[in-house]
Design an enzyme around this catalytic site. Structure first.
Site, PDB file in Angstrom:
ATOM      1  N   CYS A 124     -11.958  19.793 -32.712  1.00 42.66           N
ATOM      2  CA  CYS A 124     -11.778  19.503 -33.890  1.00 42.66           C
ATOM      3  C   CYS A 124     -10.924  20.349 -34.597  1.00 42.66           C
ATOM      4  CB  CYS A 124     -12.815  19.380 -34.786  1.00 42.66           C
ATOM      5  SG  CYS A 124     -14.316  18.492 -33.911  1.00 42.66           S
TER       6      CYS A 124
ATOM      7  N   GLU B 183      -3.423  15.841 -16.009  1.00 48.38           N
ATOM      8  CA  GLU B 183      -3.782  15.766 -17.175  1.00 48.38           C
ATOM      9  C   GLU B 183      -2.856  14.998 -17.949  1.00 48.38           C
ATOM     10  OE1 GLU B 183      -3.976  19.660 -18.993  1.00 48.38           O
ATOM     11  OE2 GLU B 183      -2.551  20.372 -17.829  1.00 48.38           O
TER      12      GLU B 183
ATOM     13  N   HIS C 158      -8.638  21.109   7.534  1.00 44.56           N
ATOM     14  CA  HIS C 158     -10.153  21.235   7.482  1.00 44.56           C
ATOM     15  C   HIS C 158     -10.943  20.020   6.702  1.00 44.56           C
ATOM     16  CE1 HIS C 158     -10.354  24.957   9.394  1.00 44.56           C
ATOM     17  NE2 HIS C 158      -9.335  25.399   8.770  1.00 44.56           N
TER      18      HIS C 158
ATOM     19  N   LYS D 226      -6.391  21.014 -26.997  1.00 49.41           N
ATOM     20  CA  LYS D 226      -5.495  21.834 -26.696  1.00 49.41           C
ATOM     21  C   LYS D 226      -6.336  23.277 -26.411  1.00 49.41           C
ATOM     22  CE  LYS D 226      -1.878  24.223 -25.971  1.00 49.41           C
ATOM     23  NZ  LYS D 226      -1.003  24.339 -24.686  1.00 49.41           N
TER      24      LYS D 226
ATOM     25  N   GLU E 178      -1.814  24.171  -9.770  1.00 52.74           N
ATOM     26  CA  GLU E 178      -1.332  23.878 -11.200  1.00 52.74           C
ATOM     27  C   GLU E 178      -0.424  22.585 -11.214  1.00 52.74           C
ATOM     28  OE1 GLU E 178      -1.783  24.978 -13.927  1.00 52.74           O
ATOM     29  OE2 GLU E 178       0.029  24.413 -15.076  1.00 52.74           O
TER      30      GLU E 178
ATOM     31  N   TRP F  87     -13.105  15.511 -32.436  1.00 56.79           N
ATOM     32  CA  TRP F  87     -13.047  15.085 -31.085  1.00 56.79           C
ATOM     33  C   TRP F  87     -14.456  15.010 -30.711  1.00 56.79           C
ATOM     34  CZ3 TRP F  87     -14.170  18.700 -26.574  1.00 56.79           C
ATOM     35  CH2 TRP F  87     -13.575  18.054 -25.579  1.00 56.79           C
TER      36      TRP F  87
ATOM     37  N   ARG G 169      -4.346  19.480 -31.089  1.00 63.45           N
ATOM     38  CA  ARG G 169      -5.534  19.826 -30.502  1.00 63.45           C
ATOM     39  C   ARG G 169      -6.556  18.875 -29.772  1.00 63.45           C
ATOM     40  NH1 ARG G 169      -7.306  24.513 -33.833  1.00 63.45           N
ATOM     41  NH2 ARG G 169      -9.327  23.911 -33.582  1.00 63.45           N
TER      42      ARG G 169
ATOM     43  N   ASN H  80     -16.069  22.399 -37.079  1.00 61.75           N
ATOM     44  CA  ASN H  80     -15.809  22.323 -35.628  1.00 61.75           C
ATOM     45  C   ASN H  80     -16.634  23.230 -34.837  1.00 61.75           C
ATOM     46  OD1 ASN H  80     -14.176  22.597 -33.397  1.00 61.75           O
ATOM     47  ND2 ASN H  80     -13.038  24.085 -34.095  1.00 61.75           N
ATOM     48  N   GLY H  81     -17.323  22.530 -33.509  1.00 57.52           N
ATOM     49  CA  GLY H  81     -18.129  23.347 -32.703  1.00 57.52           C
ATOM     50  C   GLY H  81     -19.399  22.646 -32.558  1.00 57.52           C
TER      51      GLY H  81
ATOM     52  N   LYS I 129      -0.978  19.627 -13.874  1.00 55.60           N
ATOM     53  CA  LYS I 129      -0.065  19.003 -14.641  1.00 55.60           C
ATOM     54  C   LYS I 129      -0.101  17.522 -14.540  1.00 55.60           C
ATOM     55  CE  LYS I 129       0.314  21.540 -17.042  1.00 55.60           C
ATOM     56  NZ  LYS I 129      -0.764  22.523 -16.881  1.00 55.60           N
TER      57      LYS I 129
END
Ligand code: AGP
Length: 610
Positions: free
Chosen positions: A2, A490, A506, A605, A483, A73, A27, A99-100, A487
């Site tokens: 948030c 997401e 394997h 973010k 990575e 969020w 965010r 926020n939280g 990328k």
């Protein structure tokens, strides 16, 4: 995660509140709202993007010089008008944004329901408004009611509150979620991060854990939850607001990919005395003797930062002959880790606010270990709680998908490993100087790769409709396989897996068909021939190969469907080059698919909740 913005001063609040929310959009959020006081306490909320809320309020002339705003969020309760912040009490005398997560909200809600409070949302946050109402009745004082309320809450919360009873102040507090106060002339501000405030002021006060701020137009006072007054330092931020602008780029992420040569240079330049090859860390706060005494190093982080940590592990092993674990923070924080006072924890975090990474830091510190933060945001919680700090100088990273923060984190880990190797005398002088010289060439080599940006578009166009990818890498480039896959995942929502090349046989080899492109990093390495045999395994099963390699690596042409040639460098620095085309491919594919590259669905973010 948030976003919070608050304003009180000599201007109309609504415009400042919306500008602030727009700067916090990166965010990630699913709804938004504002509340202002102009005699009465008014509230406007909307699901969706901020522009939808703007359309709602543009038809109304909203006066009032005090207000709070929020991007939500969703954690408790789906995105809806009723669940959007700000939340009111029964009589609409208090407005709260948060926020939280309030972990004990159900218990508090049950208590308030027995006292006939009426709830209108599914959120945890709404209990705060009703607690304020309850304690204001007892104390008839906004600050006293706020203190009593905050003490009842368990969890992580940054709260911002205004009240019709005392319309000349904003009261806010933090416990586990960041809040920063902005100081102006006859006006003051509060926000979740400095980006929302930079257009108005550079003078900031960072709230610490369990602190309350009482903000009026001409002063800010800070207290602890018992009402004891605190003196706070004012930090002047040197980030220029334009640094965070998109400029001529279509997305922040694209701008940040192209900023990497400059910010890597900046990250090196302010830590290296080039003439004498001395590496200088200004806020390290850890002595040479301490580095000689370290028993074990735990590098702990999340997501992309963890990938940088994994490369850091290889560096410390290779250059310093140290025992290193690179742990995922959300696992580390709950493991029975045998960490002790002779161990060092290095926490890597772009934002410095990631809940799992902070929890890992606090756990290690409690067990006696020394701590070092590698972070991009000055004044963030991580930088204020770790014993020592090494800053990446990436500047504001707005795109949710981390790019320049990652490469500057790897750069810092490379410098730190050489620094420790020098202290422990585990590297020859010549090799040390050569490794520094090679690092100084990296920015221009990245520029060289980015000159081929448009030629990569054909490749991205060819593959943008595939549904699954496999990324393979070894040794220093195994984390780059992880990575590169992250990328793509997401920002394009295409499934991709990163794997150590040697692990192919394997299991993952069962996946290989012409429907599963395999991106394989086959740069010059002491184990190049091993990677080439992995390529043969893929081709033997009709796999499609996209090979990231160097000019003089001898790979039979029939093993390569698409080749991306990188400039040469020493193997330890190859991750800083091999990651660039993978960032570009992910960006171009996502853009071809019309994805929201800077604010991918469901992502934030910085994840300040666990
Ligand atoms: C990376 O592109 C993601 N945005 C995510 O994995 C991120 O790296 C992770 O959440 C850690 O964030 P931090 O560096 O701010 O702690």
């Amino acid at each position: 995660m948030c976003g919070i913005v608050g304003y009180i001063g000599n201007k109309r609040a609504v415009k400042i509140l919306f500008n602030g929310l727009k700067r916090l959009e990166y965010r990630g959020y699913d709804s938004s709202g504002i509340a202002v006081i102009n005699d009465k306490l008014e509230r406007f909320r909307s699901v969706g993007k901020i522009n939808e809320l703007l359309q709602k309020v543009n038809k109304i002339k909203i006066l009032g010089n005090i207000g709070i705003a929020h991007t939500r969020w969703a954690t408790h309760g789906k995105p809806s008008n009723e669940n959007s912040h700000p939340h009111f009490d029964c009589a609409n005398n208090f407005a709260v944004v948060h926020n939280g997560i309030i972990e004990n909200y159900q218990e508090l809600k049950n208590e308030l329901l027995t006292e006939n409070h009426k709830f209108t949302s599914e959120t945890d946050t709404e209990v705060v408004a009703h607690l304020l109402e309850k304690y204001y009745k007892e104390t008839t004082n906004f600050f006293e009611a706020a203190k009593l309320t905050f003490k009842r809450l368990i969890g992580s919360f940054a709260l911002c509150i205004i009240s019709k009873y005392e319309p000349n102040k904003i009261i806010c507090c933090r416990e586990g979620s960041p809040l920063v106060l902005g100081l102006g002339k006859s006006e003051n501000f509060v926000a979740s991060d400095i980006l929302a405030l930079l257009p108005y002021t550079r003078n900031m006060i960072f709230l610490d854990e369990k602190e309350i701020a009482v903000i009026s137009a001409d002063k800010i006072e800070v207290f602890d939850f018992n009402g004891v007054k605190h003196t706070k330092a004012i930090t002047e931020i040197n980030w220029d607001a334009i640094l965070a602008e998109k400029k001529e780029y279509k997305h922040y992420m694209l701008k940040e990919i192209f900023e990497q040569p400059d910010v890597i240079f900046e990250t090196i330049d302010n830590k290296l005395d080039e003439e004498n090859y001395n590496i200088i860390f200004n806020h390290l706060n850890l002595t040479n003797d301490y580095f000689k005494s370290i028993n074990k190093v735990y590098i702990v982080a999340c997501g992309t930062a963890w990938h940088a940590g994994l490369i850091g592990k290889y560096y410390l092993e290779e250059f310093c002959n140290m025992y290193v674990e690179a742990a995922i923070a959300s696992e580390f924080r709950y493991r029975n880790v045998p960490i002790s006072k002779n161990d060092l924890i290095i926490v890597i975090s772009q934002s410095g606010e990631t809940a799992d990474s902070l929890a890992a830091l606090r756990k290690a510190k409690k067990l006696g270990a020394k701590s070092l933060a590698v972070c991009n945001v000055r004044g963030s919680t991580l930088t204020r709680e770790a014993d020592g700090v090494i800053y990446t100088n990436a500047g504001p990273e707005i795109g949710v998908a981390s790019t320049k923060a990652f490469t500057t984190q790897v750069t810092v880990m490379y410098l730190l490993s050489l620094y420790i190797a020098k202290i422990k005398n585990t590297i020859s002088d010549d090799k040390y100087k050569n490794y520094i010289d090679e690092l100084l060439l990296i920015p221009n080599k990245i520029r060289e790769i980015l000159e081929d940006y448009n030629s990569l578009k054909d490749l991205s166009l060819t593959f943008h409709n595939f549904k699954n990818f496999l990324y393979l890498g070894r040794h220093f480039n195994y984390p780059i396989a992880l990575e590169g896959a992250l990328k793509l995942k997401e920002i394009s929502y295409i499934h991709a897996e990163g794997y150590a090349s040697g692990e192919m046989k394997h299991g993952p080899i069962a996946l290989i068909t012409e429907e599963m492109p395999v991106v394989i990093i086959a740069v010059k390495s002491f184990i190049s021939e091993k990677v080439i045999s992995n390529l043969q395994e893929v081709k033997a099963r009709d796999g499609i190969t996209i090979v990231i390699t160097n000019e003089d690596v001898d790979i039979p042409d029939d093993l390569i469907d698409y080749k991306i040639i990188l400039p040469d460098t020493i193997e330890p620095l190859s991750p800083l080059l091999s990651v660039i085309p993978l960032q570009v491919l992910a960006y171009q594919i996502a853009d071809f698919l019309g994805c929201d590259v800077d604010q991918p669905r469901n992502l934030a973010k910085s994840v300040t909740v666990e």
